[in-house]
Motif scaffolding. Structure first.
Motif, PDB file in Angstrom:
ATOM      1  N   PRO A 555     -59.646  74.987  29.011  1.00  0.00           N
ATOM      2  CA  PRO A 555     -60.161  74.287  30.094  1.00  0.00           C
ATOM      3  C   PRO A 555     -61.445  74.996  30.692  1.00  0.00           C
ATOM      4  O   PRO A 555     -62.452  73.992  31.121  1.00  0.00           O
ATOM      5  N   LEU A 556     -61.762  76.160  30.557  1.00  0.00           N
ATOM      6  CA  LEU A 556     -63.091  76.625  31.200  1.00  0.00           C
ATOM      7  C   LEU A 556     -64.097  76.165  30.209  1.00  0.00           C
ATOM      8  O   LEU A 556     -65.226  75.766  30.833  1.00  0.00           O
ATOM      9  N   TYR A 557     -64.131  76.214  28.850  1.00  0.00           N
ATOM     10  CA  TYR A 557     -65.054  75.731  28.112  1.00  0.00           C
ATOM     11  C   TYR A 557     -65.328  74.249  28.067  1.00  0.00           C
ATOM     12  O   TYR A 557     -66.366  73.755  27.738  1.00  0.00           O
ATOM     13  N   LEU A 558     -64.156  73.766  28.308  1.00  0.00           N
ATOM     14  CA  LEU A 558     -64.373  72.253  28.256  1.00  0.00           C
ATOM     15  C   LEU A 558     -65.213  71.699  29.446  1.00  0.00           C
ATOM     16  O   LEU A 558     -65.992  70.755  29.626  1.00  0.00           O
ATOM     17  N   ALA A 559     -64.658  72.404  30.635  1.00  0.00           N
ATOM     18  CA  ALA A 559     -65.460  71.961  32.015  1.00  0.00           C
ATOM     19  C   ALA A 559     -66.963  72.625  31.820  1.00  0.00           C
ATOM     20  O   ALA A 559     -68.021  71.889  32.198  1.00  0.00           O
ATOM     21  N   LEU A 560     -67.280  73.789  31.233  1.00  0.00           N
ATOM     22  CA  LEU A 560     -68.705  74.125  30.904  1.00  0.00           C
ATOM     23  C   LEU A 560     -69.406  73.116  30.073  1.00  0.00           C
ATOM     24  O   LEU A 560     -70.473  72.811  30.282  1.00  0.00           O
TER      25      LEU A 560
END
Length: 675
Positions: A555-560
């Motif tokens: 999720p963090l890298y998708l948001a980034l």
């Protein structure tokens, strides 16, 4: 240690906003002779909501710190057979949290409205409406029975209708409020069927009594089918939630509701009314836990809403509609959590979302004011240097929305993703994909809005509709230079106060709400059948550990990735989205037409219903009822009368002959019987 709450104190919570609404709505409008002015109207309504907030905060403290609870009937309206129709309150962790969220957001909206609606002719009427809405929502969340729940449910729908169509001389607003009213009636039809089934088989409207009979309901079949009764009840109840909480395909009303003033977008369509369906399903968790079929249905509907409504936010240009589609998507996340039996996570996201989405809506309204009522993000840009408070609070709200670690939205959204990942229901695979993909989509459209509004080049002079507000008037709040300007303090103070919980509330409350006893007696989970929350609890080691763990999760890298994509496309190389739109034109057309749901509703359902109505009118009413029943009956009477009338000659010997014939017939009959 106090274990009970005062009934009079609890009664004052909804009554204070109601009194304020009555005074402003009667004495402050033409209906009551305009006895009081604007200052008195907003003072009375704000005071009422402030009292409700203070009492709600005190109640939450007693519930959380002292373990206080309340579940009593205050008034019995009527008794029909053995069925009691009552007014009463149930206050536990779930109710206390909702009371504080509703009153706090409402208080911020009341303050904000002083600045936003200062030049509107319906100023006093607007304050009366939003205060009346607060009363209705409080009655809904505080109810201890299905009758009062339904009263609050319909009352918030009614006030929403009034607020969406507040500018009643604006055709689009009238169309939007009628659309919202009709779509919600579809959902409410299912909701009242569910309540009716509960009453028919449980014989009570009281929550505690219904939940006590839940095992009996779970063992019954629905007559004439292979379905379980509890499955039919839960699906009917959830259809009500689909209307109120704008789930696919009953979501179509919410984006159009942006035709109303911006403050009601924050109050009704972000923080409170649209979460009523989520609250209701969480409250009814003892019933929903008995039907895996209903839970799978809920999860699929939520997943579709979370992902596909997010796609629509990508192609919108109206600042309020982008935030509206974001609301639809986040409501889908909450619904997915309900389907995974992670009711506490759904309620947790409900709470965090209420703060940061209200913040984003009010910030959007501040931008609209500052840009002289321009709502098209294509004609904005570089607003941050003119509106610093609006800019920084919008950024905080956006970071919370996309799930930035340590922000409130991170804890609730990532908890939903984890709960779905651990769910053992068949629908969890699709739902997990939808909520993960939704992270990228949410980040992309959120930062698209952020960059186009607050960064880049100034594009105010390119706006073809400059200086036209959403009333259709020429009004720039006294600023005629065309440049943005920061909003007054009554607008910026609510932004700052909403930004604080948008950042810290998730970190502070995730432990007690998800893994403590705060919601323990409000929510029931069959951990053996639905182990998602139990498995999530095993890997949770505190909010800091969860934030650190996010560094190694998708999720963090998708948001980034979503944020960087928006940055590149809309600040560095604006030709890219143009080229993508050209290459994917058929898909863009589908998105621009909102999956043709409105077309289908208007041209298939509405015209089909009209055709059915005409058929029933001409064939049923005129043909069968008038022609076959009413007209045929009088014609038959006329024919019979015409025949009988011929026997009435008036001659005595005719009557004597008929008497003799009658006597002979009777004699023949009795002789035949004797044989």
């Amino acid at each position: 240690m106090s274990t009970t709450l005062s009934a009079s104190t609890l009664l004052a919570v909804p009554m204070a906003p109601l009194i304020g609404a009555a005074l402003a709505g009667i004495l402050g409008t033409t209906f009551g002779g305009n006895v009081i002015g604007r200052r008195a109207s907003h003072t009375l309504t704000i005071l009422g909501v402030l009292i409700a907030f203070i009492l709600s905060a005190m109640t939450l403290k007693s519930v959380a710190m002292d373990g206080a609870r309340f579940n009593e009937t205050l008034y019995t309206w009527m008794v029909v057979g053995g069925l009691k129709m009552e007014i009463g309150f149930l206050v536990d962790g779930l109710t206390a949290m909702m009371m504080v969220v509703v009153t706090f957001v409402s208080l911020m909206v009341h303050l904000y409205t002083i600045g936003y609606m200062e030049e509107d002719d319906g100023y006093n009427r607007f304050f009366a409406y939003i205060s009346l809405f607060t009363f209705s929502m409080l009655m809904l969340v505080m109810s201890n029975n299905l009758l009062q729940l339904f009263f609050g449910w319909e009352a918030v729908g009614l006030v929403s209708y009034l607020l969406i169509g507040f500018w009643f001389n604006k055709p689009t607003a009238i169309f939007a409020n009628m659309k919202a009213f009709l779509v919600n009636r579809v959902g409410d039809f299912g909701f009242i069927l569910g309540i009716g089934l509960i009453v028919a088989y449980a014989g009570t409207l009281n929550y505690a009594e219904v939940f006590a009979k839940a095992p009996e309901l779970g063992a019954l079949g629905f007559p004439g089918t292979d379905w379980l009764l509890i499955t039919v009840i839960c699906i009917c109840l959830f259809i009500g939630a689909m209307g109120k909480s704008a789930q696919f395909p009953l979501h179509v009303w919410l984006p159009d509701s942006m035709e109303g003033p911006t403050p009601i977008s924050a109050l009704i369509h972000a923080a409170t009314m649209v979460t009523a369906g989520i609250f209701m399903v969480a409250r009814m968790s003892p019933l929903f836990e008995l039907s895996d079929t209903a839970l799978n249905f809920i999860m699929v509907i939520g997943a579709i809403t979370a992902l596909f409504m997010g796609f629509l936010g990508v192609i919108q240009n109206d600042i309020k509609r982008i935030v509206a589609y974001s609301t639809l998507s986040q409501l889908g996340y909450m619904t997915v959590a309900l389907g995974a039996s992670a009711y506490s996570v759904a309620v947790f996201h409900l709470m965090t979302h209420a703060f940061f989405k209200a913040l984003l809506f009010l910030a959007a309204g501040s931008v609209i004011m500052g840009l002289h009522h321009n709502q098209d993000i294509r004609w904005m840009g570089a607003v941050r240097k003119y509106m610093p408070i609006t800019w920084i609070t919008s950024l905080l709200g956006t970071l919370a929305l996309i799930g930035t670690p340590l922000f409130s939205g991170f804890y609730s959204k990532d908890s939903i993703i984890e709960a779905v990942h651990f769910s053992n229901l068949p629908a969890s695979g699709f739902a997990y994909f939808a909520v993960l993909a939704g992270v990228f989509v949410t980040s992309f459209y959120s930062f698209r809005l952020y960059f186009l509004v607050f960064h880049g080049k100034e594009r105010y002079d390119q706006n073809p509709d400059a200086h036209h507000d959403d009333h259709g008037h020429h009004d720039d709040h006294g600023h005629g230079d065309g440049k943005p300007h920061e909003s007054p303090w009554v607008v910026t103070v609510p932004l700052v106060l909403l930004a604080i919980p948008s950042v810290v509330i998730g970190f502070m409350t995730i432990q007690p709400m998800l893994f403590g006893d705060f919601l323990k007696d409000a929510i029931a989970i069959n951990a053996a059948a639905h182990p998602a929350m139990a498995k999530f609890a095993e890997i949770f080691h505190g909010p800091l550990s969860m934030a650190a763990h996010a560094l190694s999760t998708p999720p963090l890298y998708l948001a980034l990735a979503g944020a960087l994509s928006a940055w590149y496309m809309y600040l560095i190389n604006p030709a890219v989205p143009v080229a993508i739109g050209r290459a994917l034109r058929p898909l863009v057309v589908i998105l621009e037409n909102k999956y043709y749901m409105d077309w289908f509703n208007e041209n298939v359902l509405a015209k089909g219903a009209r055709g059915l109505g005409i058929g029933l009118w001409k064939g049923g009413d005129r043909g069968v009822i008038e022609g076959g029943v009413v007209n045929a009956s009088w014609k038959l009477v006329g024919v019979v009368s015409g025949v009988v009338r011929r026997a009435q000659t008036g001659y005595l010997y005719h009557y004597a002959l008929m008497m003799i014939v009658g006597v002979l017939l009777f004699m023949t009959y009795f002789v035949w019987l004797a044989k």
